[in-house]
Design a protein around this motif. Structure first.
Motif, short mmCIF file in Angstrom:
data_model
loop_
_atom_site.label_atom_id
_atom_site.label_comp_id
_atom_site.label_asym_id
_atom_site.label_seq_id
_atom_site.Cartn_x
_atom_site.Cartn_y
_atom_site.Cartn_z
N ALA A 51 19.97 8.89 2.71
CA ALA A 51 20.28 8.92 1.27
C ALA A 51 19.54 7.84 0.49
N GLY A 52 19.18 6.76 1.17
CA GLY A 52 18.48 5.69 0.44
C GLY A 52 17.98 4.64 1.40
N ALA A 53 17.07 3.83 0.92
CA ALA A 53 16.51 2.76 1.76
C ALA A 53 16.20 1.55 0.90
N MET A 54 16.37 0.39 1.51
CA MET A 54 15.96 -0.85 0.86
C MET A 54 14.98 -1.51 1.84
N LEU A 55 13.75 -1.67 1.39
CA LEU A 55 12.67 -2.07 2.30
C LEU A 55 12.00 -3.34 1.79
N ASP A 56 11.87 -4.31 2.68
CA ASP A 56 11.27 -5.59 2.32
C ASP A 56 9.93 -5.80 3.04
N VAL A 57 9.69 -4.99 4.08
CA VAL A 57 8.49 -5.18 4.91
C VAL A 57 7.81 -3.83 5.11
N PHE A 58 6.49 -3.86 5.24
CA PHE A 58 5.73 -2.62 5.23
C PHE A 58 4.58 -2.70 6.22
N GLU B 74 0.80 -4.82 3.91
CA GLU B 74 1.31 -5.69 2.85
C GLU B 74 0.13 -6.41 2.20
N PRO B 75 0.09 -6.50 0.85
CA PRO B 75 1.00 -5.88 -0.09
C PRO B 75 1.03 -4.35 0.06
N LEU B 76 2.18 -3.76 -0.25
CA LEU B 76 2.30 -2.30 -0.19
C LEU B 76 1.23 -1.69 -1.11
N PRO B 77 0.39 -0.79 -0.55
CA PRO B 77 -0.69 -0.23 -1.39
C PRO B 77 -0.15 0.47 -2.64
N GLN B 78 -0.91 0.36 -3.71
CA GLN B 78 -0.52 1.00 -4.98
C GLN B 78 -0.24 2.48 -4.79
N SER B 79 -0.96 3.10 -3.85
CA SER B 79 -0.84 4.55 -3.67
C SER B 79 0.41 4.94 -2.88
N SER B 80 1.17 3.98 -2.36
CA SER B 80 2.32 4.36 -1.53
C SER B 80 3.39 5.08 -2.34
N PRO B 81 3.85 6.22 -1.82
CA PRO B 81 4.93 6.95 -2.52
C PRO B 81 6.25 6.19 -2.51
N LEU B 82 6.35 5.16 -1.67
CA LEU B 82 7.61 4.40 -1.62
C LEU B 82 7.88 3.70 -2.94
N TRP B 83 6.82 3.26 -3.62
CA TRP B 83 7.00 2.53 -4.89
C TRP B 83 7.86 3.31 -5.88
N SER B 84 7.61 4.60 -5.96
CA SER B 84 8.25 5.37 -7.05
C SER B 84 9.35 6.29 -6.55
N HIS B 85 9.69 6.19 -5.25
CA HIS B 85 10.73 7.10 -4.77
C HIS B 85 12.07 6.71 -5.39
N PRO B 86 12.79 7.69 -5.95
CA PRO B 86 14.03 7.34 -6.66
C PRO B 86 15.10 6.71 -5.77
N ASN B 87 15.03 6.95 -4.46
CA ASN B 87 16.07 6.42 -3.58
C ASN B 87 15.58 5.28 -2.69
N VAL B 88 14.50 4.66 -3.09
CA VAL B 88 13.97 3.54 -2.31
C VAL B 88 13.88 2.30 -3.20
N ILE B 89 14.35 1.20 -2.66
CA ILE B 89 14.17 -0.08 -3.34
C ILE B 89 13.12 -0.84 -2.53
N VAL B 90 12.09 -1.30 -3.22
CA VAL B 90 10.99 -2.04 -2.58
C VAL B 90 11.06 -3.50 -3.02
N THR B 91 11.03 -4.41 -2.06
CA THR B 91 10.88 -5.83 -2.39
C THR B 91 9.70 -6.39 -1.58
N PRO B 92 9.03 -7.41 -2.11
CA PRO B 92 7.76 -7.87 -1.52
C PRO B 92 7.91 -8.94 -0.43
N HIS B 93 8.55 -8.59 0.68
CA HIS B 93 8.69 -9.49 1.84
C HIS B 93 9.30 -10.83 1.41
N ILE B 94 10.49 -10.73 0.82
CA ILE B 94 11.15 -11.95 0.33
C ILE B 94 12.55 -12.13 0.93
N ALA B 95 12.94 -11.25 1.87
CA ALA B 95 14.30 -11.34 2.40
C ALA B 95 14.56 -12.72 2.99
#
Ligand code: GLV
Length: 308
Positions: free
Chosen positions: A242-249, A252-273
């Motif tokens: 149903a959803g994901a919260m992702l800090d690592v990829f 890294e940095p997560l490429p601009q083209s990654s569909p994860l950036w704009s997925h409505p059920n994904v939260i992306v953070t930039p390796h800051i956990a």
């Protein structure tokens, strides 16, 4: 003898000051301003370029500026001296904050309320008691242990999976490959803090997701290599996840083209956990250097055969 500091992510100044205060006899050289590679006894590093460490003929130990040492261990040019990682050193509390936030975010349906607010909708969704939610943590070492304790305090049904088992009060323990499916089968949320090793790479993939109850959540604060991103995207689209919260990829940095950036059920953070904070970690590192200078073994030496 000297210390070599290499990191693109950490400010060398507090480390230089800490070393100057505690070990004034040991020059502190910050890459690339290194005058004398021959004298380097300790390398204090985060993601050094491959080949750098093998140029240090007197190196006694590699001191990682983080907890996860997968990149150092996988690099064949890392010299055969002890590799020492941070044990907690302020990272565990941050990772626990992140994990608890993620669980609360999903459990308390904050994404749904955000969407409702955008439409000015006042609608109380059905409450779900924490005691009805099983939350699983993969990796029950120093970091996983603290996350588990916080989740127990909040009243979740908590389970831990690892290779060696754990005995934390209130936590159901699952051990090894044989018990992975039993662990996953009731997890509404899986939080990954495993070390990345050949046996844990890709562990968060379709095989894993399909054992979890339909509509579960994934929180990855281990390494990008644990998660097969295409599998997650497919299972998000099917509703299995149903959803994901992702800090690592994976990259890294997560490429601009990654569909994860704009997925409505994904939260992306930039390796800051869990970010290394010098004031919290310096004591552990300096104590380790002092130990080695006395001929003693430092704490946090990595078992290369295990990878952590
Ligand atoms: C951060 O990712 C760490 O391993 O410390």
């Amino acid at each position: 003898m000297s210390v070599l500091f290499y990191s693109q992510a950490d400010d060398p100044v507090p480390w230089r000051n800490a070393f100057a205060a505690a070990l004034p006899q040991m020059p502190f050289q910050v890459w690339p301003d290194v005058e004398d590679m021959e004298s380097v006894r300790y390398a204090l590093v985060w993601n050094p370029p491959s080949g750098l460490l093998e140029k240090l003929p007197k190196l006694r130990a590699v001191l990682a500026l983080g907890a996860g040492v997968d990149a150092l261990i996988a690099d064949p040019t890392t010299p055969q001296v002890p590799v020492v990682r941070l044990l907690d050193a302020g990272l565990a509390a941050q990772m626990a904050e992140y994990a608890v936030y993620a669980v609360l975010h999903f459990h308390r349906r904050m994404r749904d309320y955000e969407k409702q607010q955008q439409k000015r909708t006042w609608n109380q969704l059905a409450p779900m008691p924490a005691s009805g939610w099983s939350v699983g943590v993969m990796g029950t070492g120093v970091i996983g242990g603290i996350i588990l304790k916080h989740l127990v305090t909040l009243g979740y049904r908590v389970r831990g999976w690892s290779l060696s088992g754990t005995s934390i009060e209130g936590v159901e323990s699952f051990v090894g490959e044989d018990e992975l499916d039993a662990f996953l089968s009731e997890c509404r949320v899986v939080i990954n803090v495993l070390p990345l090793t050949p046996s844990t790479a890709g562990i968060l993939g379709v095989r894993t997701f399909n054992v979890m109850p339909r509509g579960s959540y994934v929180v990855n604060i281990g390494r990008g290599g644990h998660l097969i991103e295409e599998d997650l995207l497919a299972d998000l689209d099917s509703g299995q996840i149903a959803g994901a919260m992702l800090d690592v990829f994976n990259e890294e940095p997560l490429p601009q083209s990654s569909p994860l950036w704009s997925h409505p059920n994904v939260i992306v953070t930039p390796h800051i956990a869990g970010v290394t904070i010098a004031s919290e970690a310096e004591e552990q590192v300096i104590e380790n250097v002092k130990r080695m200078e006395r001929g003693e073994t430092p704490v946090g030496v990595v078992d290369r055969s295990k990878g952590y």
